[in-house]
Write a protein that holds these residues in place. Structure first.
Motif, PDB file in Angstrom:
ATOM      1  N   UNK A  15      -3.866  -6.097 -12.794  1.00 58.78           N
ATOM      2  CA  UNK A  15      -5.078  -5.166 -14.080  1.00 58.78           C
ATOM      3  C   UNK A  15      -4.086  -4.265 -13.434  1.00 58.78           C
ATOM      4  N   UNK A  16      -5.011  -3.700 -12.237  1.00 63.92           N
ATOM      5  CA  UNK A  16      -5.034  -2.735 -12.235  1.00 63.92           C
ATOM      6  C   UNK A  16      -4.435  -1.880 -11.276  1.00 63.92           C
ATOM      7  N   UNK A  17      -3.341  -2.774 -11.452  1.00 63.14           N
ATOM      8  CA  UNK A  17      -1.602  -2.286 -11.359  1.00 63.14           C
ATOM      9  C   UNK A  17      -1.221  -1.388 -12.686  1.00 63.14           C
ATOM     10  N   UNK A  18      -1.508  -1.756 -13.778  1.00 60.99           N
ATOM     11  CA  UNK A  18      -1.029  -1.516 -14.804  1.00 60.99           C
ATOM     12  C   UNK A  18      -1.149  -0.362 -15.165  1.00 60.99           C
ATOM     13  N   UNK A  19      -1.962   0.113 -14.459  1.00 66.63           N
ATOM     14  CA  UNK A  19      -3.781   1.247 -14.663  1.00 66.63           C
ATOM     15  C   UNK A  19      -2.683   2.892 -15.358  1.00 66.63           C
ATOM     16  N   UNK A  20      -1.260   2.203 -14.334  1.00 73.16           N
ATOM     17  CA  UNK A  20      -1.351   4.218 -13.713  1.00 73.16           C
ATOM     18  C   UNK A  20      -0.614   5.166 -14.875  1.00 73.16           C
ATOM     19  N   UNK A  21       0.369   4.011 -15.721  1.00 74.85           N
ATOM     20  CA  UNK A  21       0.403   5.137 -17.100  1.00 74.85           C
ATOM     21  C   UNK A  21      -0.553   5.666 -18.220  1.00 74.85           C
ATOM     22  N   UNK A  22      -1.629   4.570 -17.999  1.00 78.39           N
ATOM     23  CA  UNK A  22      -2.011   4.931 -18.648  1.00 78.39           C
ATOM     24  C   UNK A  22      -3.829   6.097 -17.996  1.00 78.39           C
ATOM     25  N   UNK A  23      -3.575   6.103 -16.583  1.00 87.54           N
ATOM     26  CA  UNK A  23      -3.798   7.593 -15.905  1.00 87.54           C
ATOM     27  C   UNK A  23      -3.126   8.325 -16.014  1.00 87.54           C
ATOM     28  N   UNK A  77       2.048 -17.907  -4.737  1.00 89.36           N
ATOM     29  CA  UNK A  77       1.130 -17.339  -5.932  1.00 89.36           C
ATOM     30  C   UNK A  77      -0.330 -16.373  -5.441  1.00 89.36           C
ATOM     31  N   UNK A  78      -1.403 -16.217  -5.811  1.00 87.83           N
ATOM     32  CA  UNK A  78      -2.818 -15.297  -5.389  1.00 87.83           C
ATOM     33  C   UNK A  78      -3.160 -16.644  -5.127  1.00 87.83           C
ATOM     34  N   UNK A  79      -4.338 -16.460  -3.292  1.00 86.93           N
ATOM     35  CA  UNK A  79      -4.691 -17.111  -2.911  1.00 86.93           C
ATOM     36  C   UNK A  79      -5.858 -17.934  -3.600  1.00 86.93           C
ATOM     37  N   UNK A  80      -6.367 -19.173  -3.867  1.00 87.82           N
ATOM     38  CA  UNK A  80      -7.759 -19.302  -4.266  1.00 87.82           C
ATOM     39  C   UNK A  80      -8.831 -18.621  -4.364  1.00 87.82           C
ATOM     40  N   UNK A  81      -8.963 -18.571  -5.380  1.00 84.80           N
ATOM     41  CA  UNK A  81     -10.686 -17.718  -5.530  1.00 84.80           C
ATOM     42  C   UNK A  81      -9.916 -16.448  -6.023  1.00 84.80           C
ATOM     43  N   UNK A  82      -9.116 -16.149  -6.297  1.00 83.70           N
ATOM     44  CA  UNK A  82      -8.455 -14.900  -7.207  1.00 83.70           C
ATOM     45  C   UNK A  82      -8.718 -15.097  -8.415  1.00 83.70           C
ATOM     46  N   UNK A 103      -2.638 -11.433  -2.057  1.00 82.55           N
ATOM     47  CA  UNK A 103      -2.857 -10.935  -2.995  1.00 82.55           C
ATOM     48  C   UNK A 103      -2.988  -9.510  -3.786  1.00 82.55           C
ATOM     49  N   UNK A 104      -1.303  -9.351  -3.814  1.00 85.38           N
ATOM     50  CA  UNK A 104      -0.892  -8.085  -3.894  1.00 85.38           C
ATOM     51  C   UNK A 104      -0.082  -8.719  -5.266  1.00 85.38           C
ATOM     52  N   UNK A 105       0.577  -8.392  -6.730  1.00 89.57           N
ATOM     53  CA  UNK A 105       0.868  -8.467  -8.031  1.00 89.57           C
ATOM     54  C   UNK A 105       2.503  -7.959  -7.409  1.00 89.57           C
ATOM     55  N   UNK A 106       2.642  -6.698  -6.659  1.00 88.72           N
ATOM     56  CA  UNK A 106       3.965  -6.264  -6.294  1.00 88.72           C
ATOM     57  C   UNK A 106       4.345  -7.349  -4.931  1.00 88.72           C
ATOM     58  N   UNK A 107       3.676  -7.434  -4.509  1.00 88.35           N
ATOM     59  CA  UNK A 107       4.631  -8.369  -2.982  1.00 88.35           C
ATOM     60  C   UNK A 107       4.598  -9.822  -2.975  1.00 88.35           C
ATOM     61  N   UNK A 108       4.257 -10.642  -4.031  1.00 92.38           N
ATOM     62  CA  UNK A 108       4.484 -11.340  -4.921  1.00 92.38           C
ATOM     63  C   UNK A 108       5.513 -11.358  -5.715  1.00 92.38           C
ATOM     64  N   UNK A 109       5.926 -10.449  -6.657  1.00 94.99           N
ATOM     65  CA  UNK A 109       7.143 -10.212  -7.260  1.00 94.99           C
ATOM     66  C   UNK A 109       8.409  -9.527  -6.120  1.00 94.99           C
ATOM     67  N   UNK A 110       8.429  -9.520  -5.039  1.00 95.03           N
ATOM     68  CA  UNK A 110       8.941  -8.870  -3.889  1.00 95.03           C
ATOM     69  C   UNK A 110       9.886  -9.856  -3.403  1.00 95.03           C
ATOM     70  N   UNK A 111       8.471 -11.134  -3.732  1.00 95.96           N
ATOM     71  CA  UNK A 111       8.653 -12.738  -3.047  1.00 95.96           C
ATOM     72  C   UNK A 111       9.359 -13.291  -3.805  1.00 95.96           C
ATOM     73  N   UNK A 112       9.637 -12.617  -4.618  1.00 96.52           N
ATOM     74  CA  UNK A 112      10.398 -13.462  -6.175  1.00 96.52           C
ATOM     75  C   UNK A 112      11.458 -13.107  -6.105  1.00 96.52           C
ATOM     76  N   UNK A 113      11.847 -11.604  -5.739  1.00 93.64           N
ATOM     77  CA  UNK A 113      12.619 -11.941  -6.192  1.00 93.64           C
ATOM     78  C   UNK A 113      14.083 -11.372  -4.607  1.00 93.64           C
TER      79      UNK A 113
END
Length: 289
Positions: free
Chosen positions: A102-110, A191-196, A220-230
Motif C-alpha cells: 500500500x505505501x508502495x502505491x502512494x507515490x503517484x498520489x503524493x 512471500x511476506x514473513x508470517x506476522x505481516x 518484507x518488501x513488495x519490490x524485493x518479492x517481485x524482483x525474486x519473481x522476475x
C-alpha cells in the motif's frame, strides 16, 4: 482556568510523575506543582493523590482529563480551520498506512497532491497499527484493512481487492487463465514473513481452503518479492492491482479461483478537524484505487 494549566495537567496525567512531566514541558518541577495546586484550588477537589513516590489520578482527575482533552482538541481544530481559511496551501498532514504494497502505491498520489498543496508538509508512516495511531491522535488519516466501528472514528470503505498469483513470464503456469486453490500447494512461493498483514490474510484463506502453501523465501518488501519473481526464484500471491506496477518486469498475473480478498478503509477521528489538504488527499486515494 487557563489553557496552559490544562496542558500542564494533561502532561501530568500522561506521565504520572512530576519530574518527568516538568521535563517534557520544559518547566521546573516546583512550577508544575504550583500550577496543579492552583488548578485544584479552582476546581475545589484534589486531582491527584500522592502516594509515596507514586502519583495517581483521583476520580475528579479522570473526569477533568476527559473534558480537558476535548477542550485542547477543539482548540487545535479551531486553529487548523482558521489556517485553512487563511491559506489552503499551508499545514502538516500525517498519514499512517499499511506497509509493503500500500505505501508502495502512494507515490503517484503524493506527486499529484504536491502539485495542489505545494506548501503542505506530508509525513507517511508505514505501520500495522494504523488504527491505534489515528485514535491516539498521532496521525490525521489511516489507510489500511477494514476496521471495526469506533465511537470517535469515521471510516470510508474505498476498495475491495482480490489477490492473484504472480509468476515469471516463462513460468510453466504463465499462460493459464486461472488457477485452483489446491494447485497452489505445488507452487514454490516467495512471500511476506508470517506476522505481516498480507501474509496472515493469505494464510487464513489457505486454512479455509484446507491447503498449505510452500514458502521457499520470505521478505518484507513488495519490490524485493517481485524482483525474486522476475528472477524465477518463485511465484507470489499478492493484491491483483500490483500488476500495473510490475508488468514491465516480465511478470504475469493469474486469477485465483475463490481468491483471497481484502477490504480497505480510510479512517480518521470524527471529533478532529479535517483540513482541506486531508480531504484532498483522501479524494485522490479513492480516485486512484
Amino acid at each position: 482556568m487557563e489553557i496552559r494549566q490544562l496542558k500542564y495537567f494533561l502532561m501530568l496525567c500522561k506521565e504520572l510523575h512530576f519530574s518527568e512531566a516538568a521535563f517534557k514541558l520544559g518547566i521546573s518541577q516546583p512550577t508544575l506543582s504550583q500550577q496543579i495546586r492552583v488548578l485544584e484550588g479552582e476546581i475545589g477537589v484534589p486531582l491527584f493523590d500522592r502516594i509515596g513516590k507514586k502519583t495517581v489520578k483521583t476520580e475528579a482527575g479522570e473526569l477533568l482529563e476527559h473534558y480537558a482533552l476535548q477542550v485542547i482538541q477543539d482548540l487545535e481544530n479551531a486553529k487548523k480551520a482558521i489556517s485553512d481559511l487563511i491559506d489552503l496551501n499551508k499545514g502538516h498532514l500525517r498519514i499512517a498506512i499499511l506497509p509493503s504494497d500500500l505505501d508502495y502505491r502512494l507515490t503517484e498520489i503524493l506527486i499529484d497532491f504536491r502539485k495542489e498543496f505545494p506548501n503542505t508538509k506530508v509525513q507517511v508512516f508505514p505501520t500495522i497499527e494504523c488504527l491505534k495511531k489515528v485514535l491516539g491522535n498521532e496521525v490525521d488519516i489511516g489507510i489500511g484493512l477494514k476496521v471495526e466501528a469506533e465511537p470517535h472514528l469515521e471510516r470510508i470503505p474505498f476498495y475491495t481487492e482480490r489477490y492473484s498469483l504472480f509468476v515469471n513470464e516463462n513460468h510453466d503456469l504463465s499462460q493459464r487463465k486461472n488457477i485452483k486453490p489446491e494447485e497452489l500447494v505445488d507452487v514454490p512461493l516467495v512471500m511476506y514473513p508470517q506476522g505481516k498483514c498480507g501474509r496472515d490474510l493469505v494464510d487464513k484463506w489457505c486454512a479455509r481452503q484446507g491447503i498449505t502453501i510452500n514458502s521457499v523465501m520470505e521478505t518484507g518488501s513488495a519490490t524485493s518479492l517481485f524482483q525474486l519473481v522476475q528472477k524465477d526464484i518463485g511465484a507470489t500471491i499478492q493484491p491483483s492491482q500490483l500488476i500495473e506496477n510490475f508488468q514491465s518486469l516480465g511478470i504475469r498475473s493469474i486469477p485465483i479461483e475463490n481468491a483471497p480478498t481484502r477490504e480497505l478503509d480510510i479512517f480518521y477521528r470524527n471529533d478532529k478537524y479535517l483540513s482541506k489538504a486531508a480531504e484532498g488527499f483522501m479524494k485522490r486515494v479513492i480516485e486512484r484505487f
